[in-house]
Design an enzyme around this catalytic site. Structure first.
Site, PDB file in Angstrom:
ATOM      1  N   ASP A 131       9.142   2.850   2.283  1.00 28.14           N
ATOM      2  CA  ASP A 131       7.964   3.664   2.559  1.00 28.14           C
ATOM      3  C   ASP A 131       7.655   3.516   4.044  1.00 28.14           C
ATOM      4  OD1 ASP A 131       5.466   4.703   2.998  1.00 28.14           O
ATOM      5  OD2 ASP A 131       4.551   3.861   1.186  1.00 28.14           O
ATOM      6  N   PHE A 155       0.856  -1.189   0.000  1.00 25.48           N
ATOM      7  CA  PHE A 155       0.000   0.000   0.000  1.00 25.48           C
ATOM      8  C   PHE A 155       0.885   1.228   0.000  1.00 25.48           C
ATOM      9  CE2 PHE A 155      -2.316   3.595   1.578  1.00 25.48           C
ATOM     10  CZ  PHE A 155      -3.468   3.536   0.825  1.00 25.48           C
ATOM     11  N   LYS A 158       2.219  11.185   7.347  1.00 28.81           N
ATOM     12  CA  LYS A 158       1.343  10.920   8.493  1.00 28.81           C
ATOM     13  C   LYS A 158       1.781  11.656   9.773  1.00 28.81           C
ATOM     14  CE  LYS A 158      -1.223   7.071   6.786  1.00 28.81           C
ATOM     15  NZ  LYS A 158      -0.793   6.099   5.805  1.00 28.81           N
TER      16      LYS A 158
HETATM   17  C1  PLP Z   1      -1.046   6.139   4.313  1.00 25.82           C
HETATM   18  C2  PLP Z   1       0.058   5.575   3.511  1.00 25.82           C
HETATM   19  C3  PLP Z   1       0.410   6.124   2.264  1.00 25.82           C
HETATM   20  C4  PLP Z   1      -0.365   7.235   1.610  1.00 25.82           C
HETATM   21  O1  PLP Z   1      -0.420   8.399   2.352  1.00 25.82           O
HETATM   22  P1  PLP Z   1      -1.546   9.499   2.031  1.00 25.82           P
HETATM   23  O2  PLP Z   1      -1.159  10.657   2.895  1.00 25.82           O
HETATM   24  O3  PLP Z   1      -2.857   8.896   2.417  1.00 25.82           O
HETATM   25  O4  PLP Z   1      -1.471   9.787   0.584  1.00 25.82           O
HETATM   26  C5  PLP Z   1       1.494   5.585   1.607  1.00 25.82           C
HETATM   27  N1  PLP Z   1       2.186   4.562   2.120  1.00 25.82           N
HETATM   28  C6  PLP Z   1       1.876   4.007   3.314  1.00 25.82           C
HETATM   29  C7  PLP Z   1       2.697   2.872   3.844  1.00 25.82           C
HETATM   30  C8  PLP Z   1       0.784   4.476   4.035  1.00 25.82           C
HETATM   31  O5  PLP Z   1       0.445   3.906   5.193  1.00 25.82           O
END
Ligand code: PLP
Length: 399
Positions: A225, A140, A254
């Site tokens: 990520d 994700f 985040k």
């Molecule tokens: C939430 C998330 C994203 C995307 O972030 P947004 O601010 O919602 O675009 C990308 N990678 C990971 C691992 C995430 O948990």
């Protein structure tokens, strides 16, 4: 005005791209949130780990208010006094050389895709338009067209094609698959240290260390990520520290603002972000002084108030108590720090109904996929709050 009124407004006038629990919140403080009917809940999701510092942290709030009074947005056509300070503080904290600020997590991912491709063409010498980036099954990384194009979740993609080429998908946690997938045109390998949205999937121990070695050997950019795993969630500032490595590029978002403001960042060594020249990339709001001031305060309190240490301690305690629950519904409990997933057996009837029951008991959790309940409270949670939560969780899981 009660819950039903606000729900009706959302349903009538909003796009239905979410299926939230039926609770309408209007206040938050620390680990607690309140709904419009005055009910109090312990937030066990922390906005998907964006509120690691707890809701409305007073010091972040103060920084936001002070900066909002002074200057909020200049665009990057001009410089501002907060940006360089954020860069320096982030680099010192994470041992990075360079920072590129964006707004959402997905934008940080898009940014690194551009950077890794350009690095491939200009530095590695990959032929024009041939660059490949390797990603993992059940990843994700966000919701833009490029990103969902390499998702393996059909629901995320259904109806949204055509997608961008240049991505290759391999099983997560399988180092042999990574070695086999690399070609002379491979520019990057991107993974989450722990797959959050997939259901808190932890790779075999040493996976990141081995991936680091493979990427070094093959001259491939290792991209982690850490938008969800980063900033203390797993009990380290960055989850890569569990493997004792440093990625070439690390993405954070985040909790970078403690939930006050959308801000994300690409952290990298000089090689990769060094490929961007003026005009190559940008964002009107990226790196604005309000975001920077908020982020500076958010990382400061994370460190100064020892939230990462607390995540280690409380995570271990919570896990040990969860593992003592005897329940016919539980298949596995796994996690690191305060990123914990409870996987239910298929016969349990889905995680959603457990989340509904926990909500009735004053605990807000969210299912991920069908069968996993994720527990991810703010990192400031105290032992007595975990004990309180367990009193609600035990009967729901056992019942
Ligand atoms: C939430 C998330 C994203 C995307 O972030 P947004 O601010 O919602 O675009 C990308 N990678 C990971 C691992 C995430 O948990």
């Amino acid at each position: 005005m009660d819950t039903q009124y606000y729900m009706n407004l959302e349903d009538q006038f909003g796009a239905h791209n979410y299926k939230p629990l039926d609770v309408v919140l209007n206040r938050g403080e620390g680990i607690w949130v309140w709904d419009v009917d005055g009910n109090k809940y312990l937030d066990f999701l922390s906005a998907y780990s964006a509120v690691n510092q707890g809701h409305c942290h007073p010091k972040i709030m103060q920084a936001m208010i002070e900066q909002a009074r002074k200057l909020t947005l200049t665009s990057r056509a001009f410089r501002n006094d907060q940006l360089g300070l954020l860069y320096k503080e982030l680099c010192e904290l994470t041992h990075s050389h360079k920072v590129l600020p964006m707004n959402s997590g997905a934008e940080a991912v898009e940014t690194v895709i551009k950077a890794a491709r350009k690095w491939g063409y200009k530095i590695k010498g990959v032929p024009e338009n041939q660059a490949e980036i390797i990603v993992c099954e059940n990843n994700f990384h966000g919701r833009t067209i490029a990103i969902i194009g390499f998702s393996t979740d059909e629901h995320y993609k259904d109806g949204f094609g055509p997608f961008a080429p240049g991505f290759r998908v391999i099983p997560f946690g399988d180092i042999k698959a990574l070695e086999d997938a690399i070609t002379p045109n491979t520019v990057g390998f991107m993974a989450e240290p722990i797959q959050g949205e997939a259901g808190v999937i932890i790779p075999p121990s040493g996976y990141l260390r081995e991936a680091r070695a493979v990427c070094d050997k093959q001259n491939v950019v290792l991209i982690l990520d850490e938008i969800q795993t980063g900033l203390g969630r797993t009990g380290k500032l960055l989850a890569e520290e569990h493997d004792g490595i440093e990625a070439d590029v690390t993405l954070i978002g985040k909790a970078l603002s403690g939930g006050f403001y959308p801000i994300s960042a690409v952290l990298s060594n000089t090689d990769v972000l060094g490929v961007f020249m003026p005009g190559d990339h940008g964002s009107t709001f990226g790196g604005n002084p309000l975001a920077c001031a908020v982020a500076r305060a958010a990382i400061k309190v994370l460190v100064e108030e020892k939230m990462i240490e607390n995540a280690v301690e409380m995570g271990a305690y919570f896990m040990s108590r969860l593992k003592k629950i005897i329940s016919p519904h539980i298949r596995e409990i796994r996690g690191k720090g305060l990123m914990i997933g409870v996987e239910l057996v298929p016969e349990a009837g889905g995680a959603r109904r457990f989340c509904e029951k926990l909500k009735a008991g004053g605990l807000l959790c969210k299912e991920t996929h069908d069968n996993v309940i994720r527990f991810a409270p703010p990192l400031i949670i105290a032992k007595e709050d975990i004990d309180w939560a367990l009193e609600k969780i035990e009967p729901v899981l056992a019942g």
